[in-house]
Design a protein around this motif. Structure first.
Motif, PDB file in Angstrom:
ATOM      1  N   LEU A   1       0.846  -1.198   0.000  1.00  0.00           N
ATOM      2  CA  LEU A   1       0.000   0.000   0.000  1.00  0.00           C
ATOM      3  C   LEU A   1       0.879   1.245   0.000  1.00  0.00           C
ATOM      4  N   TYR A   2       0.310   2.345  -0.471  1.00  0.00           N
ATOM      5  CA  TYR A   2       0.959   3.651  -0.295  1.00  0.00           C
ATOM      6  C   TYR A   2       0.182   4.418   0.770  1.00  0.00           C
ATOM      7  N   GLY A   3       0.895   5.127   1.646  1.00  0.00           N
ATOM      8  CA  GLY A   3       0.235   5.990   2.624  1.00  0.00           C
ATOM      9  C   GLY A   3       0.956   7.317   2.731  1.00  0.00           C
ATOM     10  N   GLY A   4       0.185   8.383   2.795  1.00  0.00           N
ATOM     11  CA  GLY A   4       0.756   9.728   2.916  1.00  0.00           C
ATOM     12  C   GLY A   4      -0.105  10.706   2.166  1.00  0.00           C
ATOM     13  N   SER A   5      -1.083  11.295   2.902  1.00  0.00           N
ATOM     14  CA  SER A   5      -1.967  12.297   2.316  1.00  0.00           C
ATOM     15  C   SER A   5      -2.698  11.815   1.065  1.00  0.00           C
ATOM     16  N   MET A   6      -3.033  10.532   1.027  1.00  0.00           N
ATOM     17  CA  MET A   6      -3.898  10.063  -0.067  1.00  0.00           C
ATOM     18  C   MET A   6      -5.297  10.597   0.210  1.00  0.00           C
ATOM     19  N   ASN A   7      -5.968  11.069  -0.837  1.00  0.00           N
ATOM     20  CA  ASN A   7      -7.313  11.623  -0.628  1.00  0.00           C
ATOM     21  C   ASN A   7      -8.198  11.327  -1.842  1.00  0.00           C
TER      22      ASN A   7
END
Ligand code: PEP
Length: 253
Positions: free
Chosen positions: A208-214
């Motif tokens: 997964l990618y995480g960091g201010s995903m919106n």
């Protein structure tokens, strides 16, 4: 078919009443592939969230655990306690826990082993600080975290772990990694796992990618071949935004 997991990390947000109201709304909004969606909630909300999610297919989990099964560890929660509640997931090694609560790769490794032995899926967070990225050392740093975190874990068990690449400079800052930066690191992580184990284990890994995903940027991140979903903080606290991200993933399956 590409596999996805859209996991909301509530951090220290939502009382039990708020969690029930949120999950009731979320159930109505997640129309496709609810089994690819999870909420990771404070310990005190776990029972209420479990009961409210009943029959929806949406998964749930905790944000931390102790590696010892029981004992004199005031304020901690054990794997058997989580197991009895029936959690699907548990976040391990989030950068906030590494920074504020002295989580190390050694404790992360012990927690991974304890969760795997209980058949609870760990979501392992790795990622570099801004300082490390500016020095161009993100790959050696994250590679080192992975080698230490997976120490002594068999290929069969490793395949059950979900990895979340979370560059610390992008968490809660509104500064998202570009889809290319996120893809480069997720592909790199897949390569490291293939190197430690074998190609099949690397290929099958959920990263997964995480960091201010919106809601606005999720689709272009999720379209990248090595990104299997998101660990989402801020945008997971609103059912509207979180369900848009979930639908973006469902549309790419
Ligand atoms: C997180 O807490 O794991 C996270 C990615 O937070 P945010 O989405 O708010 O950056």
């Amino acid at each position: 078919m590409k596999k996805f997991l859209i996991a909301g990390n509530w951090k220290m947000n939502k009382t039990t009443q708020e969690s029930e109201a949120f999950v009731r709304e979320l159930k109505a909004k997640v129309k496709s592939n609810p089994e690819d969606v999870a909420v990771l909630v404070p310990f005190v909300d776990l029972h209420a969230v479990k009961n409210t999610l009943e029959g929806s297919g949406i998964k749930f989990g905790a944000q931390n655990v102790h590696f010892e099964p029981a004992g004199a560890f005031t304020g901690e929660v054990s794997v058997p306690m989580l197991k009895e509640i029936g959690v699907d997931y548990c976040v391990i090694g989030h950068s906030e826990r590494r920074e504020y609560f002295n989580e190390t790769d050694e404790t992360v490794n012990k927690k991974l082993k304890a969760l795997l032995a209980a058949d609870i899926t760990p979501i392992l967070c790795v990622g570099e600080s801004l300082e490390i990225r500016e020095k161009g050392e993100e790959q050696s740093f994250v590679g080192g975290q992975l080698v230490a975190d997976f120490e002594g874990i068999s290929a069969i068990d490793a395949a059950k772990i979900v990895i979340a690449y979370e560059p610390i400079w992008a968490i809660g800052t509104g500064k998202t990694a570009t889809p290319e930066q996120a893809e480069d690191m997720c592909a790199f992580i897949r390569g490291v796992i293939s190197g430690i184990y074998d190609q099949a284990t690397g290929d099958a890994m959920l990263i997964l990618y995480g960091g201010s995903m919106n809601a606005g940027n999720a689709k272009e991140l999720l379209e990248k071949p090595d990104i299997n979903g998101g660990l989402i903080g801020g945008a997971s606290l609103k059912t509207e935004d979180f369900s848009i991200i979930a639908e973006a993933a469902a549309s790419l399956k």
